[in-house]
Scaffold this motif. Structure first.
Motif, PDB file in Angstrom:
ATOM      1  N   SER A 270       0.769  -1.244   0.000  1.00 44.14           N
ATOM      2  CA  SER A 270       0.000   0.000   0.000  1.00 44.14           C
ATOM      3  C   SER A 270       0.798   1.291   0.000  1.00 44.14           C
ATOM      4  O   SER A 270       0.203   2.358   0.012  1.00 44.14           O
ATOM      5  N   VAL A 272       3.657   4.149  -1.430  1.00 44.29           N
ATOM      6  CA  VAL A 272       4.226   4.666  -2.669  1.00 44.29           C
ATOM      7  C   VAL A 272       5.588   4.027  -2.921  1.00 44.29           C
ATOM      8  O   VAL A 272       5.892   3.586  -4.022  1.00 44.29           O
ATOM      9  N   SER A 290       9.599   7.063 -15.705  1.00 48.27           N
ATOM     10  CA  SER A 290       8.389   7.587 -15.089  1.00 48.27           C
ATOM     11  C   SER A 290       8.726   8.442 -13.875  1.00 48.27           C
ATOM     12  O   SER A 290       7.872   8.751 -13.071  1.00 48.27           O
TER      13      SER A 290
ATOM     14  N   LEU B 367       1.845   5.199 -12.298  1.00 51.57           N
ATOM     15  CA  LEU B 367       3.256   5.156 -11.883  1.00 51.57           C
ATOM     16  C   LEU B 367       3.957   6.514 -11.890  1.00 51.57           C
ATOM     17  O   LEU B 367       4.775   6.802 -11.020  1.00 51.57           O
ATOM     18  N   ALA B 368       3.650   7.351 -12.868  1.00 56.81           N
ATOM     19  CA  ALA B 368       4.378   8.620 -12.954  1.00 56.81           C
ATOM     20  C   ALA B 368       3.799   9.688 -12.045  1.00 56.81           C
ATOM     21  O   ALA B 368       4.331  10.796 -11.961  1.00 56.81           O
ATOM     22  N   LEU B 370       2.182   9.012  -8.563  1.00 51.93           N
ATOM     23  CA  LEU B 370       1.603   8.303  -7.418  1.00 51.93           C
ATOM     24  C   LEU B 370       1.120   9.260  -6.335  1.00 51.93           C
ATOM     25  O   LEU B 370       0.231   8.934  -5.563  1.00 51.93           O
ATOM     26  N   GLU B 371       1.704  10.452  -6.304  1.00 48.97           N
ATOM     27  CA  GLU B 371       1.303  11.438  -5.295  1.00 48.97           C
ATOM     28  C   GLU B 371      -0.198  11.705  -5.371  1.00 48.97           C
ATOM     29  O   GLU B 371      -0.871  11.890  -4.366  1.00 48.97           O
ATOM     30  N   SER B 374      -2.287   9.159  -3.463  1.00 48.23           N
ATOM     31  CA  SER B 374      -1.863   8.733  -2.136  1.00 48.23           C
ATOM     32  C   SER B 374      -1.863   9.926  -1.197  1.00 48.23           C
ATOM     33  O   SER B 374      -1.797  11.074  -1.638  1.00 48.23           O
ATOM     34  N   GLN B 377       2.209   9.184   1.662  1.00 50.82           N
ATOM     35  CA  GLN B 377       2.925   8.019   1.139  1.00 50.82           C
ATOM     36  C   GLN B 377       2.136   6.720   1.156  1.00 50.82           C
ATOM     37  O   GLN B 377       2.660   5.661   0.856  1.00 50.82           O
ATOM     38  N   VAL B 378       0.843   6.804   1.503  1.00 48.99           N
ATOM     39  CA  VAL B 378       0.033   5.588   1.492  1.00 48.99           C
ATOM     40  C   VAL B 378      -0.940   5.664   0.327  1.00 48.99           C
ATOM     41  O   VAL B 378      -1.650   6.662   0.164  1.00 48.99           O
ATOM     42  N   ILE B 379      -0.930   4.613  -0.479  1.00 43.60           N
ATOM     43  CA  ILE B 379      -1.775   4.604  -1.672  1.00 43.60           C
ATOM     44  C   ILE B 379      -3.218   4.303  -1.306  1.00 43.60           C
ATOM     45  O   ILE B 379      -3.492   3.382  -0.552  1.00 43.60           O
ATOM     46  N   ASN B 380      -4.118   5.114  -1.800  1.00 43.29           N
ATOM     47  CA  ASN B 380      -5.541   4.871  -1.620  1.00 43.29           C
ATOM     48  C   ASN B 380      -6.023   4.074  -2.820  1.00 43.29           C
ATOM     49  O   ASN B 380      -6.317   4.620  -3.878  1.00 43.29           O
TER      50      ASN B 380
END
Lengths: 403, 513
Positions: A270, A272, A290, B367-368, B370-371, B374, B377-380
């Motif tokens: 989960s 980044v 990327s 990928l390019a 991700l901010e 997220s 730093q945690v991906i939703n």
């Protein structure tokens, strides 16, 4: 809570089967290994006439495998990037040696020594990571060199002899149990309390995740399934804690392992940084184009490995109650094997923390079960080798079938 | 005199979804130099791969006759056995072996498995003499220049007793002098009865040495010109190469071009390994808001190298020059900085550079940036699912699920995933490198529609393409690039295929100035 039948919720009876088969299919590797693990456990449980699953032996099992698991989570990250770290066994030894020399010969407080050792582990990782990430020397070569260097330094530090024993506090890192705050006779109350809190936390997180999914209009698993899943998990958690509470409570190491596994499972699935590590291992060029700073990421994975190897080094020293020149000898192979048995790909980009954990336990149960049965170390190695080969063969077979 | 040495009859080769060769017939007579010309993707290399057995018998339709008998090559060694040797654009030499070792690779001078080095070396010296290369047989390939390596390849062909030599763009990487030498050598071979097939984009060379010229276009033979009878001009060849009807359709667009939003000045870059080779030479280009700027040129002209050197110095060394966004100088020295300055580069090679093939479509799209999906730093992940599903719907990506692996998508859909990735990074300037390569007509149309939509939103697009109709049909302004330089610039309204092709092909002014 009430079942609000949103249109996205797949419906009842047929739905559950569909959900289950869907889950199974998308995680065939993990479930395959889990089934293998359970089968092996059942086999030894019968063969050893119930000794395997006794609380005292389960505790032993965890303790014996703690350092493999500790390092496997770090090794997994490195393997996902497409690298390898052969030096971890020697790092375990050199850190143990340093701890021994400082605590026993120089009488330094053990808590200070633990801090120094973790810092040194990070520095060892940074040292090797620098050559791999920034000087582009293959990880295999750098860490092979590290393996020799750190083993040599260990022997030099210890002047070829074992150093010990350690003070009680240090030994407790591996052989201690969490304190019982309630001084209860019989059952260990703190352990049960932790079980309850953990169950509540898990249910809370699951509910929150489900709500988030619904917020974005995604299909969620049927509500019955959701309830059953949580009940099963709660029973498993509580059952395990009860088992532990009936002995001496939760071992310190187990708490540490649980924290590590949870943390790294979260990082890989989960975060980044986890996403970027997978991308880098899957296609380094595409990741770089990327905007992923791939050398820095690689550098970090090695620092991380250094810290974890140093933790394992402390656990090993505490468990043996002495620092020995050949501590951790060959351990890197168990760690790497755990990752590959758990489904990591040597080409990089693939692998899960849970897989590595199952892999480590599979090796551990084999070791432990065969030892109880009195199988010699020679045949144990043969069996482990065959298991590794079979697991990877299973992967290759699956991959070809899907392609 | 006019003995036919090679005849290929009604060759048809199909790749999944594409007919690369359609009923092509082609013949070469004894002792001639036969040039094969056509645009990129016309089917020249495919035809030669069929001939040499790289595409084995059975994977194509049609018949091949060599020296009167029918051939059914199953691989390269079988075609080499009868004296048919192909030399590819990328040389097939092992860099860390010596000339002598390379010379007899797979064809070793040996008795009972033991190599006779004396014979190998003396024979090598003999062949080197024949191609006019004065080097020791013990020199390592890696220590030689490309020109000499090319000669080693030819010497190697001689060692295999070549009867028909096939050269795929042999002079593409060579300088003027080495090219000259190589062409002389072909003429010498002709004297000794060795025929050659020369694939080349350089029409001046073709004109100089070829006895006949076959033109391919869209996988079909257009015509064969006999240079011995008529005087064939370069214009005549170009007309044959591009003279197709404009069957491609381009979606119409309302033009609304604004101020300059991105510009590079005095841009120079060098090859990362051969550090004295300049891959971008004093390049100045600009792009306006709402404008599609095309960069035309041949493969190897330095277009991709230019684009990647601009995109955070992803290619090349010793890069110098200035970049301006909306009139202000910007730092785009790393890919990260380039992205945050609103630049995106969608690669020409989506499999090697664009996608993480073993991952899900959604992971590739985000990928390019991700901010964006997220927090701390945690991906939703649910949020990720939602935004990527939107891209799937908007760009019409055909996949069973947003979680399908990129690996399992068709070329056109993979390209749309790459585009989605860059659109998601919300750029202002998009560099699209061959965005329609290897995808079918329908998907091409969709890509053009996306381009139109982007410029109507006020973005600036730099389109690199080897297909002239595409450049003419989509762009507002066209740059022509050759040898790392911009050698021409024209508004699309004044451009024609012939005009652009002339800029691409005409060599004199550029190389001699």
């Amino acid at each position: 809570m009430k079942t609000t039948a949103t249109p996205h919720e797949t419906n009842a009876a047929g739905g559950i089967m569909k959900t289950l088969t869907g889950l199974f299919r998308s995680n065939i590797r993990e479930y395959g290994m889990l089934i293998a693990l359970i089968a092996v456990m059942v086999f030894f449980q019968i063969q050893t006439a119930g000794v395997l699953m006794k609380p005292v032996n389960l505790t032993n099992l965890v303790l014996q495998n703690s350092y493999v698991i500790t390092m496997a989570v770090g090794m997994l990250l490195i393997i996902i990037t497409g690298g390898i770290d052969l030096s971890v066994g020697s790092v375990v030894a050199v850190i143990g040696a340093l701890a021994g020399v400082l605590i026993v010969r120089y009488d330094v407080n053990w808590i200070v020594v633990v801090a120094i050792c973790l810092l040194l582990g990070a520095m060892i990782g940074a040292f090797q990571g620098y050559f791999v990430a920034y000087r582009k020397i293959p990880a295999f070569i750098v860490t092979l060199a590290g393996m020799l260097v750190f083993r040599g330094l260990t022997i030099a530090l210890l002047r070829g002899e074992s150093v010990g024993p350690f003070p009680r506090g240090f030994q407790n890192i591996s052989s201690g149990f969490i304190p019982d705050l309630f001084q209860n006779e019989g059952l260990h109350i703190t352990t049960l309390l932790i079980g309850v809190l953990l169950s509540i936390l898990l249910i809370f997180l699951d509910v929150r995740g489900r709500k988030n999914q619904q917020k974005y209009g995604l299909e969620v698993t049927p509500f019955y399934f959701f309830v059953v899943k949580n009940i099963v998990i709660t029973i498993a958690v509580m059952g395990f804690c009860y088992l532990m509470a009936s002995y001496k409570g939760l071992p310190n190491v187990l708490v540490l392992l649980f924290a590590l596994v949870t943390f790294y499972a979260f990082i890989t699935s989960s975060s980044v940084i986890g996403r970027r590590i997978y991308a880098m291992g899957g296609n380094e060029k595409a990741a770089r184009l990327s905007g992923v700073n791939t050398p820095r990421l690689l550098f970090y994975t090695f620092i991380n490995m250094g810290i974890l190897a140093s933790m394992a080094g402390l656990i090993v020293a505490a468990r043996l109650n002495s620092s020995t020149p050949n501590a951790g000898d060959g351990m890197e192979l168990d760690v790497i094997a755990a990752c590959f048995i758990g489904g990591a790909s040597p080409m990089g980009g693939v692998g899960k923390v849970i897989g590595a954990l199952v892999g480590a336990f599979l090796i551990g149960v084999l070791n432990n079960g065969m030892s109880i049965l009195g199988v010699g170390i020679d045949w144990q190695k043969v069996v482990k080798g065959i298991v590794l080969l079979a697991a990877v063969l299973f992967d290759v077979y699956n991959k070809n079938k899907n392609a | 005199m006019a003995d036919v040495i090679l005849e290929m009859r009604n060759i048809t080769k199909t790749f999944p979804g594409v007919k690369a060769l359609n009923n092509v017939s082609f013949s070469v007579t004894q002792g001639e130099i036969h040039a094969l010309v056509g645009e990129n993707g016309a089917g020249k290399s495919t035809l030669m791969n069929v001939l040499s057995g790289i595409y084995p018998y059975g994977t194509y339709e049609g018949e091949i006759y060599f020296q009167g008998s029918e051939c059914r090559f199953r691989d390269l060694t079988e075609s080499e056995k009868v004296g048919l040797v192909i030399i590819h654009q990328e040389l097939a030499l092992i860099p860390f072996l010596s000339v002598a070792e390379n010379m007899f690779l797979g064809n070793e001078r040996a008795k009972n498995g033991v190599i006779d080095w004396n014979e190998s070396i003396s024979k090598t010296a003999e062949f080197l003499e024949r191609v006019g290369l004065h080097e020791s047989p013990n020199t390592l390939i890696t220590d030689m220049g490309v020109g000499k390596q090319q000669l080693v390849e030819i010497a190697k062909a001689l060692a295999k007793e070549v009867k028909l030599l096939i050269l795929d763009e042999p002079t593409a990487a060579l300088n003027e002098k080495d090219s000259e030498k190589l062409l002389e050598l072909l003429l010498q071979f002709k004297e000794h009865g060795i025929s050659s097939i020369l694939i080349s984009h350089k029409l001046s060379e073709v004109k100089k040495v070829a006895d006949s010229i076959t033109i391919l276009r869209d996988g079909a033979t257009i015509e064969t010109l006999d240079c011995r009878k008529d005087n064939i001009t370069e214009d005549r060849i170009i007309r044959g190469m591009v003279g197709r009807d404009m069957t491609h359709r381009f979606p119409p667009r309302e033009k609304n071009i604004g101020e300059v939003i991105f510009e590079i000045r005095d841009w120079n870059a060098y090859h990362p390994i051969h550090e004295d080779r300049k891959v971008s030479n004093n390049v100045n280009i600009s792009v306006r808001r709402g404008e599609v700027v095309g960069i035309s040129g041949l493969m190897g002209a330095g277009r991709t190298e230019l684009a990647m050197s601009i995109f955070g110095r992803a290619y090349g060394t010793r890069i110098s020059g200035k970049a301006y966004r909306n009139g202000e100088e910007v730092d785009i020295s790393t890919i990260d900085k380039a992205i945050s300055n609103g630049i995106a580069y969608a690669t020409e090679d989506r499999k090697a550079y664009g996608l993480v093939l073993i991952q899900e479509v959604k992971n590739n799209i985000t990928l390019a940036n991700l901010e964006e999906i997220s927090s701390r730093q945690v991906i939703n992940e649910p949020r990720e699912m939602k935004v990527t599903s939107e891209y799937r719907d908007n760009l019409n990506i055909k996949c069973s699920s947003i979680r399908q692996l990129a690996l399992n998508l068709s070329g056109g859909n993979q390209q749309k995933v790459v585009l989605s990735k860059w659109l998601f990074s919300s750029p202002e300037i998009l560099i699209l490198d061959e965005p329609t390569r290897g995808i079918d007509v329908g998907a091409k149309y969709e890509i053009y529609t996306i381009i139109n939509r982007l410029v109507s939103e006020g973005k600036g697009i730099i389109l690199i393409s080897s297909e002239l109709p595409e450049i003419l049909g989509v762009c507002d302004r066209i740059y022509v690039m050759r040898d790392g330089k911009i050698v021409g610039e024209m508004p699309a309204s004044e451009a024609s295929q012939e005009k652009v092709m002339k800029h691409i092909m005409t060599q004199q002014e550029a190389t001699q100035s």
